[in-house]
Design a protein around this motif. Sequence first.
Motif, PDB file in Angstrom:
ATOM      1  N   SER A  90       0.805  -1.226   0.000  1.00 21.04           N
ATOM      2  CA  SER A  90       0.000   0.000   0.000  1.00 21.04           C
ATOM      3  C   SER A  90       0.836   1.273   0.000  1.00 21.04           C
ATOM      4  O   SER A  90       0.309   2.363  -0.207  1.00 21.04           O
ATOM      5  CB  SER A  90      -0.921   0.010   1.225  1.00 21.04           C
ATOM      6  N   SER A  91       2.141   1.169   0.214  1.00 19.97           N
ATOM      7  CA  SER A  91       2.989   2.356   0.325  1.00 19.97           C
ATOM      8  C   SER A  91       3.053   3.122  -0.997  1.00 19.97           C
ATOM      9  O   SER A  91       3.126   2.537  -2.078  1.00 19.97           O
ATOM     10  CB  SER A  91       4.399   1.953   0.751  1.00 19.97           C
ATOM     11  N   THR A  92       3.048   4.445  -0.889  1.00 21.04           N
ATOM     12  CA  THR A  92       3.241   5.323  -2.051  1.00 21.04           C
ATOM     13  C   THR A  92       4.582   6.067  -1.943  1.00 21.04           C
ATOM     14  O   THR A  92       4.765   7.103  -2.562  1.00 21.04           O
ATOM     15  CB  THR A  92       2.095   6.338  -2.164  1.00 21.04           C
ATOM     16  N   ARG A  93       5.479   5.525  -1.189  1.00 17.60           N
ATOM     17  CA  ARG A  93       6.754   6.204  -0.933  1.00 17.60           C
ATOM     18  C   ARG A  93       7.599   6.336  -2.207  1.00 17.60           C
ATOM     19  O   ARG A  93       7.570   5.475  -3.091  1.00 17.60           O
ATOM     20  CB  ARG A  93       7.538   5.415   0.121  1.00 17.60           C
ATOM     21  N   ASN A 140       7.364  -3.691  -9.001  1.00 15.22           N
ATOM     22  CA  ASN A 140       6.046  -3.724  -9.630  1.00 15.22           C
ATOM     23  C   ASN A 140       5.176  -4.817  -9.033  1.00 15.22           C
ATOM     24  O   ASN A 140       3.953  -4.666  -8.897  1.00 15.22           O
ATOM     25  CB  ASN A 140       6.197  -3.937 -11.136  1.00 15.22           C
ATOM     26  N   PRO A 160       3.656  -2.077  -5.711  1.00 15.66           N
ATOM     27  CA  PRO A 160       3.257  -1.470  -6.987  1.00 15.66           C
ATOM     28  C   PRO A 160       2.996   0.024  -6.948  1.00 15.66           C
ATOM     29  O   PRO A 160       3.026   0.677  -7.998  1.00 15.66           O
ATOM     30  CB  PRO A 160       1.980  -2.239  -7.346  1.00 15.66           C
ATOM     31  N   SER A 161       2.739   0.590  -5.779  1.00 14.69           N
ATOM     32  CA  SER A 161       2.430   2.024  -5.705  1.00 14.69           C
ATOM     33  C   SER A 161       3.629   2.872  -5.304  1.00 14.69           C
ATOM     34  O   SER A 161       3.516   4.097  -5.213  1.00 14.69           O
ATOM     35  CB  SER A 161       1.275   2.270  -4.719  1.00 14.69           C
ATOM     36  N   THR A 162       4.770   2.232  -5.046  1.00 15.52           N
ATOM     37  CA  THR A 162       5.969   3.010  -4.745  1.00 15.52           C
ATOM     38  C   THR A 162       6.554   3.558  -6.042  1.00 15.52           C
ATOM     39  O   THR A 162       6.208   3.128  -7.135  1.00 15.52           O
ATOM     40  CB  THR A 162       7.035   2.168  -4.032  1.00 15.52           C
ATOM     41  N   ARG A 163       7.457   4.508  -5.876  1.00 18.14           N
ATOM     42  CA  ARG A 163       8.132   5.106  -7.032  1.00 18.14           C
ATOM     43  C   ARG A 163       9.621   5.090  -6.767  1.00 18.14           C
ATOM     44  O   ARG A 163      10.067   5.373  -5.648  1.00 18.14           O
ATOM     45  CB  ARG A 163       7.648   6.543  -7.239  1.00 18.14           C
TER      46      ARG A 163
END
Length: 309
Positions: free
Chosen positions: A95-98, A121, A125-128
């Motif tokens: 769930s992290s968007t870090r 990925n 999947p929501s990290t960058r």
Amino acid sequence: MATFNNMDLNLLRVFQAIADERSLTQAGNRLHLSQPAVSYALGRLRLIFDDPLFIRTKEGMQPTPTAVELSKPISRALQAVQDALRYAERFDPLSSTRVFRASMTDVAEMVFLPPVCEQLNELAPSTRLHVEQVASAQIEEALRTGRLDFAIGNLPALKPLTHYELLFRESYVCMTRRRDGLPQGEQLALDEFLAMSHVLVQSAESSHQQVEDSFRTLGIHRKIGLDIPHFSVLPRILARSDLAATLPLRIARMFQSEGHGDFVVYQLPVDIPAVDVTLHWHADFDSDAGSSWLRQLIVGLLQEYGRSS
């Protein structure tokens, strides 16, 4: 006069967004604020620092000398706040968007990024992942201040200053287009090596510079037919010329397997020490859950990659 106790930290976020975007509209989009709200915040910042800070030009909002001086401490302050807040969060990869920040050379990007991105990925999947090439002399400060989460490469000068993990050892080889009249066998004689015209890759990577230094120390002066700044274009050049190049073994194998051309790979005619490829981070972030998770992923993935290559 603004003090720490009455300073609105959101103003610093606006300052950073304008400094990065050089546009009030883009800064507003980034912060989900209207342009009037950004203009109002900039007005408050100008009063606080008694300086215009950003001047509107055809090229965008250009920082004044004062804004340039403020940019680094404000960036460090915002990063410190983000780091402090992360300690209160439980890191959940799914769930992290870090945003993770890394320094890699062009060689590391070609070899390491694809498998790392594949794993991210799948697992986060929501990290960058933000990758840049930071000069070796600046990496320690970037790691210490949190501008970078980690660095990958042959970075011996960083070992006394950071925590690090050995990923694998890399050797160098000579590669050229397969054609009639080439030397037979797996290793070139020195006279055969020197008879070739070579590509000199002016890579900033310290391991490649170490190889070039070894050649100079041994008194080996190759005939240079081409200078290029990085490795990415190398296979296309070799495939359409009689030039040879000295490059990491794993890069040579990658160029062969990806069908860039029909190449021959030789062992070098002199003993060039293998180089250590290491992952570096700063001790202050040992307990950062997100950084620790990503480091473990990279170490496991690339150590296995090193054993299988």
